[in-house]
Design a protein around this motif. Sequence first.
Motif, PDB file in Angstrom:
ATOM      1  N   MET A 148       0.831  -1.200   0.000  1.00 44.57           N
ATOM      2  CA  MET A 148       0.000   0.000   0.000  1.00 44.57           C
ATOM      3  C   MET A 148       0.872   1.259   0.000  1.00 44.57           C
ATOM      4  O   MET A 148       1.870   1.327   0.709  1.00 44.57           O
ATOM      5  N   GLU A 149       0.504   2.219  -0.833  1.00 48.28           N
ATOM      6  CA  GLU A 149       1.231   3.489  -0.915  1.00 48.28           C
ATOM      7  C   GLU A 149       0.410   4.592  -0.245  1.00 48.28           C
ATOM      8  O   GLU A 149      -0.785   4.414   0.019  1.00 48.28           O
ATOM      9  N   LYS A 150       1.064   5.742  -0.045  1.00 49.64           N
ATOM     10  CA  LYS A 150       0.397   6.876   0.610  1.00 49.64           C
ATOM     11  C   LYS A 150      -0.899   7.261  -0.129  1.00 49.64           C
ATOM     12  O   LYS A 150      -1.905   7.588   0.493  1.00 49.64           O
ATOM     13  N   GLU A 151      -0.858   7.180  -1.457  1.00 53.27           N
ATOM     14  CA  GLU A 151      -2.043   7.556  -2.262  1.00 53.27           C
ATOM     15  C   GLU A 151      -3.237   6.645  -1.974  1.00 53.27           C
ATOM     16  O   GLU A 151      -4.373   7.007  -2.257  1.00 53.27           O
ATOM     17  N   ASP A 152      -2.970   5.441  -1.453  1.00 47.69           N
ATOM     18  CA  ASP A 152      -4.079   4.509  -1.170  1.00 47.69           C
ATOM     19  C   ASP A 152      -4.732   4.785   0.178  1.00 47.69           C
ATOM     20  O   ASP A 152      -5.781   4.214   0.487  1.00 47.69           O
ATOM     21  N   LEU A 153      -4.099   5.636   1.008  1.00 49.82           N
ATOM     22  CA  LEU A 153      -4.568   5.800   2.386  1.00 49.82           C
ATOM     23  C   LEU A 153      -6.011   6.292   2.499  1.00 49.82           C
ATOM     24  O   LEU A 153      -6.758   5.786   3.339  1.00 49.82           O
ATOM     25  N   PRO A 154      -6.448   7.282   1.659  1.00 47.18           N
ATOM     26  CA  PRO A 154      -7.850   7.690   1.782  1.00 47.18           C
ATOM     27  C   PRO A 154      -8.818   6.525   1.551  1.00 47.18           C
ATOM     28  O   PRO A 154      -9.791   6.369   2.282  1.00 47.18           O
ATOM     29  N   LEU A 155      -8.502   5.675   0.567  1.00 42.26           N
ATOM     30  CA  LEU A 155      -9.371   4.530   0.293  1.00 42.26           C
ATOM     31  C   LEU A 155      -9.317   3.537   1.460  1.00 42.26           C
ATOM     32  O   LEU A 155     -10.345   3.006   1.896  1.00 42.26           O
ATOM     33  N   PHE A 156      -8.112   3.318   1.986  1.00 42.47           N
ATOM     34  CA  PHE A 156      -7.952   2.390   3.111  1.00 42.47           C
ATOM     35  C   PHE A 156      -8.771   2.877   4.316  1.00 42.47           C
ATOM     36  O   PHE A 156      -9.514   2.100   4.939  1.00 42.47           O
ATOM     37  N   ALA A 157      -8.657   4.188   4.634  1.00 38.08           N
ATOM     38  CA  ALA A 157      -9.409   4.744   5.765  1.00 38.08           C
ATOM     39  C   ALA A 157     -10.914   4.606   5.507  1.00 38.08           C
ATOM     40  O   ALA A 157     -11.685   4.280   6.408  1.00 38.08           O
ATOM     41  N   GLU A 158     -11.314   4.819   4.245  1.00 37.13           N
ATOM     42  CA  GLU A 158     -12.741   4.680   3.891  1.00 37.13           C
ATOM     43  C   GLU A 158     -13.222   3.245   4.162  1.00 37.13           C
ATOM     44  O   GLU A 158     -14.280   3.035   4.754  1.00 37.13           O
ATOM     45  N   TRP A 159     -12.421   2.270   3.750  1.00 37.88           N
ATOM     46  CA  TRP A 159     -12.797   0.865   3.974  1.00 37.88           C
ATOM     47  C   TRP A 159     -12.911   0.562   5.463  1.00 37.88           C
ATOM     48  O   TRP A 159     -13.869  -0.048   5.915  1.00 37.88           O
ATOM     49  N   VAL A 160     -11.879   0.998   6.227  1.00 44.16           N
ATOM     50  CA  VAL A 160     -11.849   0.683   7.662  1.00 44.16           C
ATOM     51  C   VAL A 160     -13.023   1.356   8.384  1.00 44.16           C
ATOM     52  O   VAL A 160     -13.585   0.809   9.333  1.00 44.16           O
ATOM     53  N   ASN A 161     -13.412   2.543   7.907  1.00 41.00           N
ATOM     54  CA  ASN A 161     -14.476   3.300   8.571  1.00 41.00           C
ATOM     55  C   ASN A 161     -15.879   2.826   8.203  1.00 41.00           C
ATOM     56  O   ASN A 161     -16.842   3.214   8.856  1.00 41.00           O
ATOM     57  N   LYS A 162     -15.988   2.027   7.150  1.00 37.96           N
ATOM     58  CA  LYS A 162     -17.325   1.611   6.691  1.00 37.96           C
ATOM     59  C   LYS A 162     -17.643   0.217   7.224  1.00 37.96           C
ATOM     60  O   LYS A 162     -17.051  -0.767   6.766  1.00 37.96           O
ATOM     61  N   PRO A 163     -18.585   0.108   8.146  1.00 41.95           N
ATOM     62  CA  PRO A 163     -18.911  -1.225   8.672  1.00 41.95           C
ATOM     63  C   PRO A 163     -19.265  -2.222   7.576  1.00 41.95           C
ATOM     64  O   PRO A 163     -18.948  -3.408   7.677  1.00 41.95           O
ATOM     65  N   ALA A 164     -19.871  -1.763   6.483  1.00 43.60           N
ATOM     66  CA  ALA A 164     -20.257  -2.700   5.415  1.00 43.60           C
ATOM     67  C   ALA A 164     -19.031  -3.333   4.768  1.00 43.60           C
ATOM     68  O   ALA A 164     -19.089  -4.466   4.302  1.00 43.60           O
ATOM     69  N   VAL A 165     -17.917  -2.605   4.726  1.00 45.01           N
ATOM     70  CA  VAL A 165     -16.706  -3.151   4.103  1.00 45.01           C
ATOM     71  C   VAL A 165     -15.868  -3.923   5.124  1.00 45.01           C
ATOM     72  O   VAL A 165     -15.430  -5.038   4.874  1.00 45.01           O
ATOM     73  N   PHE A 166     -15.666  -3.310   6.292  1.00 43.49           N
ATOM     74  CA  PHE A 166     -14.782  -3.931   7.286  1.00 43.49           C
ATOM     75  C   PHE A 166     -15.469  -5.152   7.910  1.00 43.49           C
ATOM     76  O   PHE A 166     -14.826  -6.017   8.503  1.00 43.49           O
ATOM     77  N   GLY A 167     -16.774  -5.210   7.761  1.00 43.33           N
ATOM     78  CA  GLY A 167     -17.492  -6.424   8.147  1.00 43.33           C
ATOM     79  C   GLY A 167     -17.970  -6.412   9.581  1.00 43.33           C
ATOM     80  O   GLY A 167     -17.624  -5.556  10.382  1.00 43.33           O
TER      81      GLY A 167
END
Length: 170
Positions: A4-23
């Motif tokens: 993962m690169e710095k540019e991916d961080l917004p997407l990563f934070a979005e995934w972690v913050n979304k219960p539907a994605v993080f499960g």
Amino acid sequence: MRIMEKEDLPLFAEWVNKPAVFGEYNPLHQMSRTEAEKMFENPLELKPFIIEKKDGNKIGFVAHFYVLHVAGKQLEIGYSLVPSERGKGYCTEAVKIMVDYLFLSKDTMRIQAQTDQRNVGSQKVLEKAGFKKEGTLRKNFFMRGEWRDAYIYSILREEWKEPKILTKTT
Ligand SMILES: CC(C)(COP(=O)(O)OP(=O)(O)OC[C@H]1O[C@@H](n2cnc3c(N)ncnc32)[C@H](O)[C@@H]1OP(=O)(O)O)[C@@H](O)C(=O)NCCC(=O)NCCS
């Protein structure tokens, strides 16, 4: 799979913050982009890898990190996929690649993973990738207002034996 690169961080934070994605079986902690950036500097040495399809679509991540103990540190993995890409074998493939990579690159005897007792999908992924269930960690996670039991899994270097997907020369 790629680091993962710095540019991916917004997407990563979005995934972690979304219960539907993080499960249903991951914490509900919310992570700001600044915290996501700091994550790379923490003592757990968290290293997330993006799972990307050939068309460039980013569908999830698998990460390795250390669980610290006064007697040493345990190498652990975790993963998540966006809901639309689950059940297609991607996570099993990603975990197999991660196991190959870690045994080829790190002087470790074991890789471990913890999963909520009810997370059947995650347990199947681990078993298909060669992990064995070691036991139950009772009331291990406080999640969604309750203490949850977890299973701990591991794979030993001697059980892995040789790369399943990665080769030693590429
Ligand atoms: C758990 C998770 C990572 C599985 O990823 P995946 O790519 O769907 O898994 P795979 O397609 O490689 O499936 C592996 C096996 O598990 C089964 N499986 C997947 N999800 C399942 C579910 N929810 N219930 C029962 N079995 C499931 C698949 O059918 C497959 O079994 P099969 O080969 O016998 O058919 C994914 O559901 C996810 O991201 N969940 C939310 C986050 C999470 O829970 N992460 C793990 C925290 S420990």
